[in-house]
Motif scaffolding. Structure first.
Motif, mmCIF file in Angstrom:
data_model
loop_
_atom_site.group_PDB
_atom_site.id
_atom_site.type_symbol
_atom_site.label_atom_id
_atom_site.label_comp_id
_atom_site.label_asym_id
_atom_site.label_seq_id
_atom_site.Cartn_x
_atom_site.Cartn_y
_atom_site.Cartn_z
ATOM 1 N N PRO A 109 -9.246 11.071 -4.683
ATOM 2 C CA PRO A 109 -9.302 9.605 -4.530
ATOM 3 C C PRO A 109 -10.711 9.055 -4.316
ATOM 4 N N ARG A 110 -11.517 9.755 -3.521
ATOM 5 C CA ARG A 110 -12.864 9.265 -3.213
ATOM 6 C C ARG A 110 -13.873 10.386 -3.296
ATOM 7 N N GLY A 116 -15.065 1.855 -9.669
ATOM 8 C CA GLY A 116 -14.226 2.537 -8.712
ATOM 9 C C GLY A 116 -15.185 3.019 -7.636
ATOM 10 N N ASN A 117 -14.736 3.952 -6.845
ATOM 11 C CA ASN A 117 -15.605 4.391 -5.769
ATOM 12 C C ASN A 117 -15.697 5.907 -5.803
ATOM 13 N N VAL A 118 -16.881 6.404 -6.156
ATOM 14 C CA VAL A 118 -17.108 7.856 -6.169
ATOM 15 C C VAL A 118 -18.042 8.213 -5.018
ATOM 16 N N ASN A 140 -10.685 9.241 -12.726
ATOM 17 C CA ASN A 140 -9.279 8.857 -12.847
ATOM 18 C C ASN A 140 -8.519 9.396 -11.636
ATOM 19 N N ASN A 141 -8.486 8.586 -10.593
ATOM 20 C CA ASN A 141 -7.770 9.006 -9.376
ATOM 21 C C ASN A 141 -6.328 8.502 -9.384
ATOM 22 N N ARG A 142 -5.901 8.056 -10.554
ATOM 23 C CA ARG A 142 -4.510 7.640 -10.762
ATOM 24 C C ARG A 142 -4.064 6.586 -9.766
ATOM 25 N N GLY A 143 -4.927 5.646 -9.531
ATOM 26 C CA GLY A 143 -4.507 4.568 -8.650
ATOM 27 C C GLY A 143 -5.609 3.571 -8.357
ATOM 28 N N TYR A 144 -5.175 2.479 -7.741
ATOM 29 C CA TYR A 144 -6.108 1.482 -7.206
ATOM 30 C C TYR A 144 -6.399 1.950 -5.783
ATOM 31 N N HIS A 145 -7.242 2.957 -5.677
ATOM 32 C CA HIS A 145 -7.296 3.648 -4.399
ATOM 33 C C HIS A 145 -7.818 2.787 -3.255
ATOM 34 N N GLN A 146 -8.699 1.868 -3.598
ATOM 35 C CA GLN A 146 -9.194 0.951 -2.565
ATOM 36 C C GLN A 146 -8.012 0.266 -1.873
ATOM 37 N N GLU A 147 -7.037 -0.093 -2.668
ATOM 38 C CA GLU A 147 -5.879 -0.818 -2.143
ATOM 39 C C GLU A 147 -4.881 0.130 -1.489
ATOM 40 N N VAL A 148 -4.826 1.389 -1.951
ATOM 41 C CA VAL A 148 -4.004 2.400 -1.266
ATOM 42 C C VAL A 148 -4.458 2.444 0.191
ATOM 43 N N GLN A 202 -16.391 5.763 -15.152
ATOM 44 C CA GLN A 202 -15.378 4.748 -15.473
ATOM 45 C C GLN A 202 -14.080 5.012 -14.708
ATOM 46 N N SER A 203 -13.726 4.099 -13.820
ATOM 47 C CA SER A 203 -12.481 4.318 -13.074
ATOM 48 C C SER A 203 -11.269 3.860 -13.888
ATOM 49 N N ASP A 204 -10.116 4.368 -13.485
ATOM 50 C CA ASP A 204 -8.879 4.090 -14.227
ATOM 51 C C ASP A 204 -8.451 2.633 -14.085
ATOM 52 N N GLY A 205 -8.419 2.141 -12.829
ATOM 53 C CA GLY A 205 -7.977 0.759 -12.624
ATOM 54 C C GLY A 205 -8.842 -0.206 -13.406
ATOM 55 N N ASP A 206 -10.131 -0.032 -13.325
ATOM 56 C CA ASP A 206 -11.074 -0.932 -13.997
ATOM 57 C C ASP A 206 -10.846 -0.966 -15.507
ATOM 58 N N GLY A 264 -19.598 -9.982 -8.142
ATOM 59 C CA GLY A 264 -18.477 -10.655 -7.477
ATOM 60 C C GLY A 264 -17.332 -9.708 -7.159
ATOM 61 N N TYR A 265 -17.487 -8.430 -7.484
ATOM 62 C CA TYR A 265 -16.440 -7.423 -7.238
ATOM 63 C C TYR A 265 -15.115 -7.782 -7.907
ATOM 64 N N GLY A 266 -15.188 -8.499 -8.991
ATOM 65 C CA GLY A 266 -13.995 -8.719 -9.818
ATOM 66 C C GLY A 266 -13.804 -7.453 -10.635
ATOM 67 N N VAL A 267 -12.711 -6.732 -10.392
ATOM 68 C CA VAL A 267 -12.519 -5.457 -11.088
ATOM 69 C C VAL A 267 -12.210 -5.739 -12.566
ATOM 70 N N GLY A 268 -12.711 -4.868 -13.421
ATOM 71 C CA GLY A 268 -12.602 -5.086 -14.858
ATOM 72 C C GLY A 268 -13.984 -5.319 -15.439
HETATM 73 C C1 LIG Z 1 -9.765 -8.856 -10.641
HETATM 74 C C2 LIG Z 1 -9.500 -8.106 -9.393
HETATM 75 N N1 LIG Z 1 -8.218 -7.805 -9.069
HETATM 76 C C3 LIG Z 1 -7.954 -7.094 -7.954
HETATM 77 C C4 LIG Z 1 -8.959 -6.703 -7.122
HETATM 78 C C5 LIG Z 1 -8.657 -5.922 -5.849
HETATM 79 N N2 LIG Z 1 -9.175 -4.545 -5.983
HETATM 80 C C6 LIG Z 1 -10.309 -4.148 -5.376
HETATM 81 S S1 LIG Z 1 -10.664 -2.543 -5.647
HETATM 82 C C7 LIG Z 1 -9.270 -2.346 -6.574
HETATM 83 C C8 LIG Z 1 -8.926 -0.996 -7.125
HETATM 84 C C9 LIG Z 1 -9.619 -0.697 -8.401
HETATM 85 O O1 LIG Z 1 -9.144 0.519 -8.898
HETATM 86 P P1 LIG Z 1 -10.112 1.536 -9.608
HETATM 87 O O2 LIG Z 1 -11.021 0.792 -10.502
HETATM 88 O O3 LIG Z 1 -9.307 2.607 -10.212
HETATM 89 O O4 LIG Z 1 -11.007 2.094 -8.406
HETATM 90 P P2 LIG Z 1 -10.582 3.078 -7.203
HETATM 91 O O5 LIG Z 1 -10.460 2.218 -5.978
HETATM 92 O O6 LIG Z 1 -9.309 3.752 -7.546
HETATM 93 O O7 LIG Z 1 -11.724 4.057 -7.080
HETATM 94 C C10 LIG Z 1 -8.562 -3.535 -6.686
HETATM 95 C C11 LIG Z 1 -7.318 -3.684 -7.449
HETATM 96 C C12 LIG Z 1 -10.286 -7.078 -7.474
HETATM 97 N N3 LIG Z 1 -11.322 -6.775 -6.701
HETATM 98 N N4 LIG Z 1 -10.519 -7.739 -8.614
#
Ligand SMILES: Cc1ncc(C[n+]2csc(CCOP(=O)(O)OP(=O)(O)O)c2C)c(N)n1
Ligand SMILES: [Mg+2]
Length: 654
Positions: A653-654, A485-487, A565-573, A537-541, A509-513
Motif C-alpha cells: 500500500p505505501r 499515489g504515495n510511494v 498498483n496497490n489495488r486501491g485508493y489507499h489514502q482513503e483506506v 503511476q498509481s492505479d487510482g489516478d 491542488g491534489y485533484g487526483v487524475g
Molecule cells: C478528484 C479527486 N477525487 C478524490 C480525491 C480523494 N483522494 C485523495 S487520495 C485518493 C486515492 C488515490 O488513489 P491512488 O492514486 O491509487 O493512490 P494511493 O493512495 O492508492 O497510493 C483519493 C481518492 C481527490 N484528492 N481528488
C-alpha cells in the motif's frame, strides 16, 4: 491514386433498403413460422428502425449546394494571432462550438504551431498542458466545448491554478440566441462560460470583435506568463469565429507580445531579511516553488552556501539538489532561530503541526518551532489571492513579508546576505557547514537502511519499485515526470535529483487524475528535448481518465510508466481506518470486495491490457519482485525506441 485504407463502401440507399426489408419481413412473419424459428434460435430483430419519410429524404436526396463564405474567415485571423506566440501544441477534445477555429488551425494554419493533439477528455488536455509547461517553460493552449467540455476540464484547471502553471483555455460558445443552432448547440451555450473557472483563473475575457480577440489573446498569454503564473480563460463566440472578417474602417493588427518582468522584493525588506539571516545562529531555508528554472536552483545553492544554512525542499518544484549536504528533512525547522520561506504554498503548516483526530474529534494544532523564531517570506502568490477557494491556506504571521517572486529576488538577497555577514561570524558559519555534512551523510545511511526493509516482499515494496526503476534509468538523461499515489516519497529520498527536470512537483491542488495526463504532457516536452521520461503511476489516478494513454500512443510520446498498483485508493483506506480506530470500531474489510468504497479489487484491473489496447507496450501484473528488473529493462528499451511502455506492478500500500 488508390487510398491506402479504403473505407468499406456502404451505400446508404442499399443499407436503408436492407433495413426496411428486414423490418418488413419480421413484421409479416406468421406466428407459426415464428414459433418454428424460436425453437432453434430467436428471431433476428432489425438492427435499426425503418426510416421515416423525412429521414429517408434527408439521407437520399441530393443536398442543396451550400453557400460559400465570401471573404476571409474570422478564425483565420485568430490563427494568425495565435501563431505569433509560438504555442507548439494544442491538446484538445473536438467540439462544434469551436469548429470554425479548428478548421482554420488545420487547413489554414497547416496544423503547426500549434499542432492539434487529439485528447479523449478535456481534463486530460489541461493536465497535459500542465505537465508540458513544467518541462518546457512555455504554455500550451487548449480548445474546449465551453460548457460541458469546460466542466470536464475544471479540476485540471484548479490543479494548474494551485500549482502556479499557465494554461490558455479557450472555450467555444455560441452567444447569439437568435442565430445559434437550436437543440444541442443551444444546450451547450451559456451567457458566461468563464464563470465556471473564474475563481481559479488569473484572468478571462469574451471578445466581441476580431481586434478584441487579438488584444485579449496576447493579454491572456502575457498575464498567464507573468509570475506568479496561472491559467487564463477565453470564451470564443462561434459567430465571431465563423463570420468573415469585416472592414469596419479599421485595419486589424496583432499586438506584439513583450514579457513582463517578475516582481522583485522591496529593497528595504530584502536588506532586513539579509540582516536577520546573516546574524542567525541557525537559519533555515524552506522552499516549495522557489525555483522556476535551472537558474533558480543555482541561486538557491548560492544563498544556502553563503549562509551554510540547511535547506528543506517541500518539493513543489525541483528547488535544491538532493545530493547537496545542506539538504535536510522537514524537522530541521525545530531548532531554527530564523526561517525564510520561499514560495511556500503553506507557511502555517511549515511551522505548525496539525494532529488528526484530537480528543474531541477535531484536529489539534501544535507549533513546530521555538516561540522567538523570526519568519521571513518571499511569495508571489500573495499577488494572486482570490476569496472562494482556500488555496491560500491558514493565515501565518510573518516578520518580514515580501509579495514578490522568489527567483527574481534571490540575486539581490544573496548580495545583501554576503554584505551583511559580520566578519566575526564567518568561522561559526563555516562550522555550521561541517556539522551539516556529517548530518547529511548519517541521514542518507538511515534512509538506505529503511529502503531495504521488506525488500523481497510480494507484492513489491514501494522502495523496491522505485529503486529497481532507478537502476534501469540512471545512466540516461532522465526526468521523473510524475509520481502519483504515495510511494513514501522514495524517489525524492533516494534518487540523486539535481537538475530542474529531475522532479516536477505534484499536481498543486491534489485533484487526483493529474498524474497520467501531466506525465504524458511532460514526456511530450522531454521528447522534443531528447530526454527520457519516467513516471510512477498509481492505479487510482490512472482510472479517472485513462484515455490519455491513447493520446500518448497516437502522437508517439515515449514515456515509461511504472505502476504503483496497490489495488486501491489507499489514502482513503487509511482515512476510514483512522476514523474506525477513533470510534473504537473495527474497520469493515468488505469480504471479497476489500475495504468498502476504497479498494479497487475483484475484478482486478488489468492495466497492462488497458494500455496495450491503446497502443502501448505493456507487461504485468508483476507480483514477484525478482521479475521487476527484467520487465523494466525491456520497457526502457521500448521507450528508447520512441514508444510509450507500461509495467503493471502489484505493490504494497505505501
Ligand atoms: C478528484 C479527486 N477525487 C478524490 C480525491 C480523494 N483522494 C485523495 S487520495 C485518493 C486515492 C488515490 O488513489 P491512488 O492514486 O491509487 O493512490 P494511493 O493512495 O492508492 O497510493 C483519493 C481518492 C481527490 N484528492 N481528488
Ligand atoms: Mg492506489
Amino acid at each position: 491514386m488508390t487510398r491506402k485504407h479504403p473505407r468499406p463502401e456502404v451505400s446508404r440507399r442499399k443499407f436503408l433498403a436492407g433495413v426496411a426489408v428486414a423490418g418488413a419481413a419480421t413484421a409479416v412473419t406468421p406466428p407459426a413460422a415464428q414459433a418454428a424459428t424460436t425453437a432453434s434460435a430467436p428471431p433476428r430483430r432489425p438492427s435499426a428502425l425503418p426510416p421515416t419519410m423525412q429521414v429517408a429524404a434527408a439521407e437520399t436526396a441530393t443536398p442543396k449546394e451550400l453557400p460559400r463564405i465570401g471573404g476571409i474567415p474570422g478564425s483565420d485571423f485568430m490563427v494568425d494571432v495565435i501563431k505569433t506566440l509560438d504555442i507548439k501544441y494544442l491538446p484538445s477534445n473536438p467540439a462544434s462550438s469551436f469548429r470554425a477555429i479548428h478548421e482554420s488551425l488545420i487547413n489554414y494554419g497547416g496544423n503547426k504551431m500549434p499542432e492539434f493533439l487529439t485528447c479523449a477528455h478535456e481534463e486530460s488536455a489541461v493536465g497535459m498542458a500542465h505537465g508540458y509547461f513544467k518541462i518546457a517553460g512555455k504554455p500550451l493552449m487548449t480548445l474546449c466545448h465551453g460548457t460541458v467540455g469546460l466542466q470536464h476540464a475544471a479540476m485540471a484547471v484548479y490543479n494548474a491554478w494551485c500549482d502556479r502553471v499557465p494554461v490558455i483555455i479557450v472555450g467555444g460558445n455560441d452567444l447569439d440566441a437568435a442565430h445559434r443552432p437550436p437543440g444541442v448547440p443551444t444546450f451547450h451555450s451559456a451567457q458566461d462560460i468563464n464563470a465556471l473557472v473564474r475563481d481559479f483563473t488569473k484572468w478571462d475575457d469574451t471578445p466581441v470583435s476580431l481586434q478584441h480577440f487579438a488584444q485579449s489573446f496576447v493579454r491572456a498569454y502575457k498575464i498567464s506568463m507573468t509570475p506568479p503564473y496561472g491559467p487564463v480563460a477565453m470564451s470564443l463566440d462561434a459567430g465571431l469565429q465563423q463570420e468573415p472578417m469585416r472592414n469596419n474602417g479599421e485595419k486589424l493588427y496583432i499586438p506584439r507580445y513583450v514579457p513582463t518582468s517578475p516582481p522583485q522584493g522591496d529593497s528595504g525588506a530584502v536588506k532586513e531579511a539579509a540582516r536577520l539571516l546573516a546574524n542567525a545562529q541557525n537559519p533555515v531555508i524552506v522552499v516549495d516553488r522557489a525555483a522556476r528554472s535551472e537558474n533558480g536552483i543555482r541561486l538557491l545553492v548560492q544563498l544556502a552556501e553563503a549562509l551554510q544554512a540547511q535547506v528543506i525542499d517541500q518539493g513543489g518544484r525541483m528547488n535544491f539538489p538532493k545530493t547537496h549536504y545542506l539538504s535536510r528533512p522537514p524537522t530541521a525547522v525545530n531548532n531554527a532561530d530564523v526561517i525564510i520561506g520561499l514560495e511556500l504554498s503553506d507557511f502555517w503548516a511549515t511551522v505548525n503541526a496539525w494532529i488528526d483526530n484530537g480528543e474531541h474529534g477535531i484536529g489539534i494544532n501544535t507549533t513546530r518551532i521555538k516561540p522567538e523564531t523570526k519568519l521571513i517570506s518571499i511569495n508571489s502568490s500573495e499577488l494572486l489571492t482570490k476569496a472562494n477557494y482556500q488555496d491560500f491556506q491558514r493565515f501565518q504571521s510573518v516578520d518580514v513579508s515580501m509579495a514578490a517572486d522568489a527567483e527574481a529576488t534571490l540575486p539581490a538577497l544573496i548580495e545583501a546576505v554576503k554584505a551583511a555577514i559580520p566578519d566575526d561570524r564567518k568561522a561559526a558559519i563555516e562550522k555550521r557547514g561541517e556539522a551539516a555534512r556529517k548530518a547529511f551523510a548519517e541521514a542518507r545511511e538511515r534512509t538506505k537502511q529503511a529502503a531495504a526493509l521488506a525488500w523481497d516482499a510480494s507484492p513489491v515494496s514501494t522502495a523496491r519499485l522505485v529503486m529497481e526503476t532507478w537502476a534501469q534509468i540512471k545512466d540516461l538523461d532522465w526526468s521523473l515526470v510524475a509520481s502519483e499515489g504515495n510511494v513514501s516519497n522514495w524517489p525524492n529520498r533516494l534518487w540523486p535529483m539535481e537538475k530542474y527536470y529531475h522532479w516536477l512537483g505534484r499536481s498543486g491542488g491534489y485533484g487526483v487524475g493529474y498524474g497520467a495526463p501531466a506525465s504524458v504532457g511532460a514526456a511530450l516536452a522531454n521528447r522534443d528535448l531528447g530526454r527520457f521520461s519516467v513516471s510512477i503511476q498509481s492505479d487510482g489516478d490512472l482510472m479517472y481518465a485513462p484515455g490519455v494513454l491513447w493520446t500518448a500512443a497516437r502522437h508517439k510520446i515515449p514515456l515509461l510508466a511504472v505502476m504503483h498498483n496497490n489495488r486501491g485508493y489507499h489514502q482513503e483506506v487509511m482515512h476510514v481506518q483512522r476514523l474506525s480506530n477513533f470510534r473504537n470500531r473495527v474497520a469493515s474489510l468488505g469480504g471479497d470486495m476489500g475495504p468498502i468504497g476504497t479498494s479497487i479489487e475483484n475484478p482486478d484491473i488489468e492495466y497492462h491490457k488497458l494500455a496495450e489496447s491503446m497502443g502501448w507496450w505493456a507487461k504485468g501484473p508483476i507480483k514477484d519482485p525478482a521479475q521487476l528488473a527484467p520487465a523494466i529493462k525491456e520497457a526502457v528499451a521500448v521507450v528508447k525506441s520512441g514508444q510509450p511502455a507500461l509495467v503493471n506492478v502489484w505493490t504494497q500500500p505505501r
